[in-house]
Design an enzyme around this catalytic site. Structure first.
Site, PDB file in Angstrom:
ATOM      1  N   PRO A   2      -0.913   3.888   4.073  1.00 19.77           N
ATOM      2  CA  PRO A   2      -1.667   3.344   5.203  1.00 19.77           C
ATOM      3  C   PRO A   2      -1.136   1.974   5.610  1.00 19.77           C
ATOM      4  O   PRO A   2      -0.822   1.140   4.753  1.00 19.77           O
ATOM      5  CB  PRO A   2      -3.097   3.247   4.658  1.00 19.77           C
ATOM      6  CG  PRO A   2      -3.147   4.218   3.530  1.00 19.77           C
ATOM      7  CD  PRO A   2      -1.779   4.223   2.930  1.00 19.77           C
ATOM      8  N   GLU A   3      -1.027   1.745   6.908  1.00 24.50           N
ATOM      9  CA  GLU A   3      -0.581   0.450   7.398  1.00 24.50           C
ATOM     10  C   GLU A   3      -1.792  -0.470   7.567  1.00 24.50           C
ATOM     11  O   GLU A   3      -2.947  -0.061   7.390  1.00 24.50           O
ATOM     12  CB  GLU A   3       0.214   0.625   8.692  1.00 24.50           C
ATOM     13  CG  GLU A   3       1.397   1.564   8.499  1.00 24.50           C
ATOM     14  CD  GLU A   3       2.465   1.471   9.570  1.00 24.50           C
ATOM     15  OE1 GLU A   3       2.595   0.416  10.214  1.00 24.50           O
ATOM     16  OE2 GLU A   3       3.201   2.462   9.765  1.00 24.50           O
ATOM     17  N   LYS A  52      -2.109  -4.896   3.591  1.00 22.76           N
ATOM     18  CA  LYS A  52      -2.419  -3.590   3.018  1.00 22.76           C
ATOM     19  C   LYS A  52      -3.359  -3.711   1.816  1.00 22.76           C
ATOM     20  O   LYS A  52      -3.517  -2.760   1.055  1.00 22.76           O
ATOM     21  CB  LYS A  52      -1.119  -2.879   2.620  1.00 22.76           C
ATOM     22  CG  LYS A  52      -0.185  -2.628   3.808  1.00 22.76           C
ATOM     23  CD  LYS A  52       1.094  -1.924   3.387  1.00 22.76           C
ATOM     24  CE  LYS A  52       2.024  -1.722   4.588  1.00 22.76           C
ATOM     25  NZ  LYS A  52       3.261  -0.996   4.219  1.00 22.76           N
ATOM     26  N   ARG A 121       1.342 -14.341  -2.108  1.00 28.47           N
ATOM     27  CA  ARG A 121       2.580 -13.549  -2.117  1.00 28.47           C
ATOM     28  C   ARG A 121       2.824 -12.853  -0.774  1.00 28.47           C
ATOM     29  O   ARG A 121       3.857 -12.197  -0.609  1.00 28.47           O
ATOM     30  CB  ARG A 121       2.531 -12.508  -3.227  1.00 28.47           C
ATOM     31  CG  ARG A 121       2.416 -13.099  -4.627  1.00 28.47           C
ATOM     32  CD  ARG A 121       2.703 -12.055  -5.688  1.00 28.47           C
ATOM     33  NE  ARG A 121       1.666 -11.033  -5.750  1.00 28.47           N
ATOM     34  CZ  ARG A 121       0.636 -11.070  -6.589  1.00 28.47           C
ATOM     35  NH1 ARG A 121       0.476 -12.099  -7.404  1.00 28.47           N
ATOM     36  NH2 ARG A 121      -0.253 -10.080  -6.616  1.00 28.47           N
ATOM     37  N   ASN A 164       6.133   1.503   8.427  1.00 28.23           N
ATOM     38  CA  ASN A 164       7.289   2.104   9.084  1.00 28.23           C
ATOM     39  C   ASN A 164       7.041   2.460  10.546  1.00 28.23           C
ATOM     40  O   ASN A 164       7.916   2.284  11.393  1.00 28.23           O
ATOM     41  CB  ASN A 164       7.723   3.355   8.309  1.00 28.23           C
ATOM     42  CG  ASN A 164       9.084   3.849   8.728  1.00 28.23           C
ATOM     43  OD1 ASN A 164       9.979   3.056   8.995  1.00 28.23           O
ATOM     44  ND2 ASN A 164       9.244   5.160   8.804  1.00 28.23           N
ATOM     45  N   ARG A 254      13.499   4.372   4.582  1.00 31.38           N
ATOM     46  CA  ARG A 254      12.557   5.015   5.482  1.00 31.38           C
ATOM     47  C   ARG A 254      13.287   5.414   6.760  1.00 31.38           C
ATOM     48  O   ARG A 254      14.341   4.879   7.098  1.00 31.38           O
ATOM     49  CB  ARG A 254      11.398   4.061   5.832  1.00 31.38           C
ATOM     50  CG  ARG A 254      10.721   3.426   4.647  1.00 31.38           C
ATOM     51  CD  ARG A 254       9.949   4.398   3.804  1.00 31.38           C
ATOM     52  NE  ARG A 254       8.819   4.958   4.540  1.00 31.38           N
ATOM     53  CZ  ARG A 254       7.639   4.335   4.666  1.00 31.38           C
ATOM     54  NH1 ARG A 254       7.452   3.150   4.123  1.00 31.38           N
ATOM     55  NH2 ARG A 254       6.659   4.921   5.325  1.00 31.38           N
TER      56      ARG A 254
END
Length: 264
Positions: A2-3, A52, A121, A164, A254
């Site tokens: 999932p984006e 995410k 991060r 992606n 990808r």
């Protein structure tokens, strides 16, 4: 995977279902049992999305961090829920709604400082109101060795939440070839790319799915596309606008698609 738009959409749904309510928490699978006992019957305060990553804030300053990875998902049941499957890591339930979390690589209770370490991060999240595109620009330029911009957009340390599909569609709309070096991206181009990503991803939050193509836009006859379809180039054979055959470029492991005429 999932984006970021999906994680924000889930956070909104969890807030509608649980925020301000006392919630039953269990772990039918058993891997989250100790943590579930600490949360059971406490008040769910807020769900928060960043890139995410999903954070559930609970009464007593407890925070649950969830990352869905490639296979994780939340399954929602209104009213009487079925018996949980053995694979349910965490079940949230009230009289009105039940949500089962299955298959996440991360489902853990973290402290406030550990949450901040996770966020440190990550680059800025374009969906959030507090996101600063200048920080993402500095993250992009900080690496000494140049790399393709299509690769950099998937780096969550540069900006958070882009996957992606969004990198395919945003680079197309910005007219940038995904193989172009980050050293050859001008700041004005980056600001435009950020604006496109922000617009597309916020639209994805509102609709609950990734939608980039304007259904009212004319489609080139060679593209063989039906009005209302979602994408310009992702998993397509021809460019929606000029009809040129698209190039498929393996990038970051990808599938990447680009138009040789519209993306320079």
């Amino acid at each position: 995977m999932p984006e970021g738009n999906t994680i924000h959409w889930l956070a909104r749904r969890h807030n509608r279902d649980y925020a301000g309510r006392r919630v039953r928490v269990s772990s039918p699978q058993g891997r989250f049992s100790k943590e579930a006992k600490k949360l059971d019957r406490r008040v769910f305060l807020e769900a928060e999305a960043y890139g995410k990553h999903l954070f559930h804030h609970w009464q007593g300053k407890r925070i649950v961090h969830v990352h869905l990875g490639m296979a994780g998902w939340f399954y929602r049941f209104a009213g009487n829920a079925p018996a949980p499957r053995p694979s349910v890591r965490m079940r949230l339930s009230t009289r009105e709604v039940t949500t089962d979390l299955i298959g996440p690589p991360a489902c853990e209770i973290v402290t406030a400082s550990e949450r901040l370490e996770i966020l440190a991060r990550l680059g800025p999240d374009p969906i959030r109101d507090d996101a600063d595109p200048a920080i993402a620009w500095e993250n992009l330029r900080r690496r000494r060795e140049p790399r393709p911009i299509g690769d950099a957009l998937l780096d969550q340390r540069v900006l958070a939440g882009v996957g992606n599909i969004y990198r395919n569609e945003a680079l197309y709309l910005a007219g940038i070839d995904p193989r172009r070096s980050t050293r050859r991206i001008r700041k004005a181009e980056w600001e435009n790319l950020w604006y496109i990503l922000r617009r597309l991803m916020r639209r994805g939050v509102a609709r609950g799915r990734v939608v980039s193509a304007d259904p009212a836009e004319a489609i080139h006859p060679l593209a063989s596309r039906r009005p209302g379809e979602d994408f310009y180039v992702y998993r397509q054979a021809r460019c929606r606008r000029c009809g040129s055959p698209l190039r498929e470029i393996p990038l970051s492991g990808r599938r990447m698609f680009a138009c040789p005429r519209c993306q320079t």
